[in-house]
Design an enzyme around this catalytic site. Structure first.
Site, PDB file in Angstrom:
ATOM      1  N   GLU A   1      49.938  51.978  47.231  1.00 44.38           N
ATOM      2  CA  GLU A   1      50.874  52.901  46.588  1.00 44.38           C
ATOM      3  C   GLU A   1      51.196  54.052  47.536  1.00 44.38           C
ATOM      4  OE1 GLU A   1      50.876  55.657  42.498  1.00 44.38           O
ATOM      5  OE2 GLU A   1      48.985  55.081  43.453  1.00 44.38           O
TER       6      GLU A   1
ATOM      7  N   LYS B   1      57.220  52.994  38.578  1.00 36.87           N
ATOM      8  CA  LYS B   1      55.931  53.151  37.914  1.00 36.87           C
ATOM      9  C   LYS B   1      56.123  53.674  36.494  1.00 36.87           C
ATOM     10  CE  LYS B   1      51.439  55.452  38.689  1.00 36.87           C
ATOM     11  NZ  LYS B   1      50.740  56.417  39.595  1.00 36.87           N
TER      12      LYS B   1
ATOM     13  N   CYS C   1      49.200  51.294  40.291  1.00 42.02           N
ATOM     14  CA  CYS C   1      48.022  52.133  40.072  1.00 42.02           C
ATOM     15  C   CYS C   1      47.654  52.360  38.607  1.00 42.02           C
ATOM     16  CB  CYS C   1      48.208  53.457  40.816  1.00 42.02           C
ATOM     17  SG  CYS C   1      46.647  54.305  41.193  1.00 42.02           S
TER      18      CYS C   1
END
Length: 258
Positions: free
Chosen positions: A43, A109, A143
């Site tokens: 990331e 995300k 993540c």
């Protein structure tokens, strides 16, 4: 393709220095000894997990994406990882999946990390993405998304669940457990690539990048703290055999995401 070769790159990141990270990863790519189909980076691989979006954000056709296209073409492999993007005045932690021919798939995300204030800087994504690549269906996530199993739920028969991350050492036990769980509950391969080293805020990262098969067996080498490059082979036969035999996905509860 009945097999997909995926290269995991667990690495330190130069803090808020895209040029240094481009140079570093270009050199790392040149060390990959065997042919690979997909190269996975962490990331925010150009900057580390920083909230300094106003200074560091790029455009979707900016320097890093052009670099990814060049490297994907050079190595005849797709490259994926996330970076900070400015789009119509908003900032996103956006994953790019760059195909060898230069075409691009993206995913924003969804779950911004409130503990670090990511939600105050970055706009949360709203849509799931399913990437079709060489006959494989890949679900990319980023993540903190790992903590939310509903978002990863395998209702589309994807083959590979893929996480890129900056997951700190203090909570790495959760990373280990959840990656394995996501593989088991979704009857899919699950891959997580994390960084190593200290970031600019002094937070240590110890990697624990890993790949699991559909039964939750680790198929990558357990390497902690160290930088490493490893290429693993995913097999369609493994997915099809176990889904046909076990059929757990057919018994899942049905509901709609809002």
């Amino acid at each position: 393709m009945e097999e997909l070769k995926v290269t995991l790159i667990q690495s330190h990141l130069h803090w808020e220095n895209p040029v240094a990270n481009h140079t570093h990863f270009s050199a790392v790519f040149d060390t990959i000894k065997e042919a690979t189909d997909l190269i996975v980076l962490p990331e925010m691989f150009t900057t580390g997990f920083t909230m300094n979006a106003e200074l560091l954000a790029e455009k979707s056709d900016g320097t890093t994406v052009l670099w990814m296209q060049s490297e994907a073409n050079k190595h005849n492999a797709a490259i994926t990882g996330s970076l900070i993007i400015e789009d119509q005045g908003l900032y996103y932690n956006r994953l790019f999946f760059v195909h060898p021919d230069g075409t691009i798939d993206t995913y924003n995300k969804k779950h911004t990390f409130t503990l670090a204030g990511e939600h105050k800087i970055f706009t949360a994504g709203k849509n799931l993405q399913q990437i079709k690549y060489k006959g494989w269906k890949i679900r990319p996530l980023v993540c903190y998304d790992l903590r939310f199993p509903v978002w990863a739920r395998n209702t589309d028969a994807y083959d590979v669940l893929l996480y890129v991350a900056n997951w700190p050492d203090r909570r790495v036990a959760a990373w280990d457990a959840l990656l394995k769980a996501r593989a088991i509950e979704n009857l899919s391969y699950c891959i997580g690539v994390n960084r190593t080293g200290l970031d600019g805020n002094g937070h240590p990262y110890t990697g624990h990048s890993a790949a699991y098969d559909v039964l939750g067996e680790q198929i990558s080498t357990p390497l902690f703290e160290k930088e490493f490059v490893e290429t693993i082979t995913l097999k369609k036969e493994h997915i099809e055999k176990n889904r046909k035999q076990l059929q757990f996905l057919n018994d899942a509860d049905h509901f709609t995401l809002e």
